[in-house]
Write an enzyme that holds these catalytic residues in place. Sequence first.
Site, short mmCIF file in Angstrom:
data_model
loop_
_atom_site.label_atom_id
_atom_site.label_comp_id
_atom_site.label_asym_id
_atom_site.label_seq_id
_atom_site.Cartn_x
_atom_site.Cartn_y
_atom_site.Cartn_z
N ASP A 197 5.70 4.81 4.97
CA ASP A 197 6.65 3.87 5.58
C ASP A 197 6.81 2.58 4.77
O ASP A 197 7.61 1.72 5.14
CB ASP A 197 6.24 3.56 7.03
CG ASP A 197 4.83 3.00 7.16
OD1 ASP A 197 3.90 3.55 6.54
OD2 ASP A 197 4.65 2.01 7.89
N HIS A 225 1.29 3.94 1.95
CA HIS A 225 1.72 4.75 3.08
C HIS A 225 3.24 4.92 3.02
O HIS A 225 3.96 4.00 2.61
CB HIS A 225 1.29 4.11 4.41
CG HIS A 225 -0.17 4.28 4.68
ND1 HIS A 225 -0.89 3.46 5.52
CD2 HIS A 225 -1.06 5.20 4.20
CE1 HIS A 225 -2.15 3.87 5.56
NE2 HIS A 225 -2.28 4.92 4.76
N HIS A 282 0.86 -1.20 0.00
CA HIS A 282 0.00 0.00 0.00
C HIS A 282 0.89 1.24 0.00
O HIS A 282 2.11 1.14 0.20
CB HIS A 282 -0.97 -0.01 1.18
CG HIS A 282 -0.31 0.10 2.53
ND1 HIS A 282 0.51 -0.89 3.05
CD2 HIS A 282 -0.36 1.08 3.48
CE1 HIS A 282 0.92 -0.52 4.25
NE2 HIS A 282 0.43 0.68 4.54
#
Length: 315
Positions: free
Chosen positions: A65, A63, A61
């Site tokens: 991080d 994000h 995904h």
Amino acid sequence: MPLRVTFLGTAGAVPTTDRNPSSLFVAREGEQLLFDAGEGTQRQMMRFGTGFSVSHLFVTHLHGDHVLGIPGLIQTMDFNDREEPLAIHVPHGTRRQIKSLVRALGNRPTFPIRISEVGPGDVAYRADEYEVRAFASDHDTRSVGYALVEDDRKGRFDRERAEELGVPVGPKFSRLHAGESVELEDGTIVHPDEVVGEARPGRSLVYTGDTRPTAATVEAAAEPDLLIHDATFADDRVERASDTAHSTARQAAEIASRAGARRLALMHLSSRYAGYTDDHLAEAREVFDGEVFVPSDGEELEIPYPDGGDVSPDE
Ligand SMILES: [Zn+2]
Ligand SMILES: [Zn+2]
């Protein structure tokens, strides 16, 4: 044929001095795969000696991080005069954003990069002896998990039995092992099921990325040898886990138990637990009988065949 995982980054959303953001490196028979690339992934690859010959990058995904390491990694590959193509697999609806990351600040890599979108149930990558499938995860953005599943291996060849049946040592052995019937000089036909045992399962590993506990993870692979699961929180923050679309160590262990996993790696621990993993381990062990551990950055793990036996599929 070794299948080896290197945990490059095991932190939650915020890194700590000991833990880098998410990234996993998987090596199998000369092929190198990367799952997620948080900030600093390229430096972890140098630190832990994995090399940069990655052919596929699987993104769970978008994000930061999990993806902010992509621009730097690609620039370094470019500086190294890479010519081999890189395939990047991303959840549906995120291709354009990944493309802009790849081309951060107007950078134009000179080696080919192919970005493809995958959804639950899709085979992201079909290799000779295994595939990497996407499955549904439950996070607060478009997301998938990935399962690397090897094909079944041929059954064991019973050499003694073949000789007893009068099969001459030589090419007929290989033909029988490959599933063909063979005719002997006296006209007798020997069938493969007389000398070849049942097909033996290959190995599998499942990587959830960030997710709440889901049934899709349980079904991602039958009795995975290794389940690498989001365990951002311990029991003390079970509500926060649900609110932020993550899991607790106990929830990860319940999924591992339902999936019949052999080993469970607890990943993505929140920085609030920096240096302290006792609760995660103790809570997971209450519900999961297999081996459970919290990997450190740089930790390497060899995944053996489930039957513990032969390494070569031809044995
Ligand atoms: Zn994350
Ligand atoms: Zn996330």
